[in-house]
Design a protein around this motif. Structure first.
Motif, PDB file in Angstrom:
ATOM      1  N   LEU A 121      -4.803  -3.778  12.982  1.00 43.80           N
ATOM      2  CA  LEU A 121      -4.151  -3.955  11.672  1.00 43.80           C
ATOM      3  C   LEU A 121      -5.043  -4.772  10.756  1.00 43.80           C
ATOM      4  N   VAL A 122      -5.121  -4.343   9.511  1.00 45.02           N
ATOM      5  CA  VAL A 122      -5.895  -5.071   8.520  1.00 45.02           C
ATOM      6  C   VAL A 122      -4.965  -5.500   7.394  1.00 45.02           C
ATOM      7  N   THR A 123      -5.197  -6.693   6.835  1.00 44.82           N
ATOM      8  CA  THR A 123      -4.342  -7.227   5.777  1.00 44.82           C
ATOM      9  C   THR A 123      -5.122  -8.250   4.975  1.00 44.82           C
ATOM     10  N   GLN A 124      -4.594  -8.589   3.816  1.00 50.93           N
ATOM     11  CA  GLN A 124      -5.126  -9.735   3.067  1.00 50.93           C
ATOM     12  C   GLN A 124      -4.036 -10.784   2.850  1.00 50.93           C
ATOM     13  N   ASP A 125      -2.909 -10.612   3.567  1.00 48.76           N
ATOM     14  CA  ASP A 125      -1.786 -11.546   3.509  1.00 48.76           C
ATOM     15  C   ASP A 125      -1.979 -12.630   4.569  1.00 48.76           C
ATOM     16  N   TYR A 166      -7.745   6.647   3.744  1.00 52.52           N
ATOM     17  CA  TYR A 166      -8.001   5.210   3.781  1.00 52.52           C
ATOM     18  C   TYR A 166      -7.983   4.631   2.364  1.00 52.52           C
ATOM     19  N   GLU A 167      -8.450   5.408   1.417  1.00 54.16           N
ATOM     20  CA  GLU A 167      -8.477   4.938   0.028  1.00 54.16           C
ATOM     21  C   GLU A 167      -7.058   4.754  -0.502  1.00 54.16           C
ATOM     22  N   GLN A 168      -6.168   5.656  -0.141  1.00 52.23           N
ATOM     23  CA  GLN A 168      -4.772   5.520  -0.571  1.00 52.23           C
ATOM     24  C   GLN A 168      -4.134   4.290   0.071  1.00 52.23           C
ATOM     25  N   ALA A 169      -4.487   4.022   1.323  1.00 53.50           N
ATOM     26  CA  ALA A 169      -3.969   2.832   1.994  1.00 53.50           C
ATOM     27  C   ALA A 169      -4.444   1.566   1.285  1.00 53.50           C
ATOM     28  N   ARG A 170      -5.714   1.545   0.918  1.00 56.45           N
ATOM     29  CA  ARG A 170      -6.237   0.356   0.219  1.00 56.45           C
ATOM     30  C   ARG A 170      -5.566   0.175  -1.136  1.00 56.45           C
ATOM     31  N   SER A 171      -5.268   1.280  -1.812  1.00 52.39           N
ATOM     32  CA  SER A 171      -4.583   1.202  -3.100  1.00 52.39           C
ATOM     33  C   SER A 171      -3.197   0.580  -2.936  1.00 52.39           C
ATOM     34  N   LEU A 173      -2.277  -1.510  -0.542  1.00 47.97           N
ATOM     35  CA  LEU A 173      -2.465  -2.930  -0.224  1.00 47.97           C
ATOM     36  C   LEU A 173      -2.802  -3.725  -1.480  1.00 47.97           C
ATOM     37  N   GLU A 174      -3.666  -3.174  -2.305  1.00 46.26           N
ATOM     38  CA  GLU A 174      -4.080  -3.870  -3.527  1.00 46.26           C
ATOM     39  C   GLU A 174      -2.917  -4.049  -4.495  1.00 46.26           C
ATOM     40  N   SER A 175      -2.013  -3.065  -4.528  1.00 45.17           N
ATOM     41  CA  SER A 175      -0.889  -3.126  -5.466  1.00 45.17           C
ATOM     42  C   SER A 175       0.300  -3.895  -4.910  1.00 45.17           C
ATOM     43  N   GLY A 176       0.213  -4.306  -3.630  1.00 47.01           N
ATOM     44  CA  GLY A 176       1.311  -5.024  -3.005  1.00 47.01           C
ATOM     45  C   GLY A 176       2.415  -4.132  -2.480  1.00 47.01           C
ATOM     46  N   ASN A 177       2.181  -2.826  -2.458  1.00 42.45           N
ATOM     47  CA  ASN A 177       3.193  -1.898  -1.962  1.00 42.45           C
ATOM     48  C   ASN A 177       3.096  -1.671  -0.454  1.00 42.45           C
ATOM     49  N   ALA A 178       2.148  -2.327   0.176  1.00 43.20           N
ATOM     50  CA  ALA A 178       2.048  -2.344   1.638  1.00 43.20           C
ATOM     51  C   ALA A 178       1.477  -3.700   2.027  1.00 43.20           C
TER      52      ALA A 178
END
Length: 257
Positions: A121-125, A166-171, A173-178
């Motif tokens: 799992l990857v996160t920035q939280d 993967y790009e959609q996943a990063r989007s 995460l960046e928007s806070g929707n995941a």
């Protein structure tokens, strides 16, 4: 006599077959199928040169088998072709993030594993540290992947969000929707290297040993034995562990497999 003449006159197709070890030695170089877009396992650097853990393995394996540095030709392949190029003899081996399973065992042989991959799992939280921290949280997963059942089993109350890339996943995460993204540890290690604001959670949800793909058949026993002996020695000597650390991959214990 007529039947003997008839049998001899039949033209059989020229079937491509993989090279045995002695043929490879006489040829003077090893042909290895690799990936070129999976950082940090195998990717192209800024100058277009192939780099990564699997590239190191292919190059050193060639040096071990042929006693010559750089005695290897690297052939980038698509995922769908990783096994077929070994079966049809286009390459001698494939080292391209391939895991062993029952269906693949019917087509090819595998070496002992050189790396233990698996779901991470990857996160920035910063508040997310353990699996339980993800209960009731939103985790992105690739649609149709085995990761879905793994995450749902280990984190029953997680909210899964399917993504196409993967790009959609990063989007998300960046928007806070995941809150996190679950995928293969090897891939996510490259993600963190490219986007250092992210980090891997210090837990692996599954274990998937990566191995060298080799041709089936008794005539290839010598090749398979040499490959296995070399990988086992690399483990004992610590060379594999050192390269895993060098490329920023999570440490793994392949001795369990």
């Amino acid at each position: 006599m007529f039947f003997l003449w008839l049998f001899a006159s039949i033209k059989t197709p020229n079937l491509a077959v993989a090279a045995e070890l002695q043929e490879i030695v006489e040829r003077g170089y090893l042909i290895v199928a690799v990936k070129d877009n999976v950082r940090p396992l195998a990717f192209r650097d800024g100058e277009g040169k192939l780099q990564g853990l699997e590239i190191d393995i292919a190059q050193r394996l060639a040096a071990e088998l042929l006693d010559k540095p750089d005695a290897v030709k690297l052939q980038p392949v698509a995922n769908r072709d990783r096994l077929s190029v070994v079966v049809d003899g286009t390459v001698d081996l494939t080292i391209a993030r391939v895991t062993q399973n029952a269906s693949r065992d019917r087509l090819v042989n595998f070496s002992i594993p050189y790396y233990l991959d698996g779901t991470a799992l990857v996160t920035q939280d910063a508040s997310l540290q353990r699996l339980n921290d993800l209960q009731q949280r939103k985790v992105a997963v690739l649609k149709g992947s085995d990761t879905i059942s793994t995450v749902r089993y280990l984190i029953p109350q997680v909210q899964l969000i399917g993504v196409d890339s993967y790009e959609q996943a990063r989007s998300l995460l960046e928007s806070g929707n995941a809150d996190a993204f679950a995928a293969d540890a090897s891939i996510l290690s490259g993600w963190v290297q490219e986007y250092p604001q992210y980090r891997l959670l210090p837990v692996r949800l599954s274990g998937e040993p990566l191995a060298v793909v080799m041709p089936k058949g008794l005539q290839y026993n010598q090749l398979r034995q040499r490959v296995n002996d070399v990988i086992a020695r690399w483990k004992r000597e610590g060379w594999l562990q050192e390269r895993v650390k060098y490329w920023g991959l999570p440490q793994s214990d392949t001795n369990r497999f």
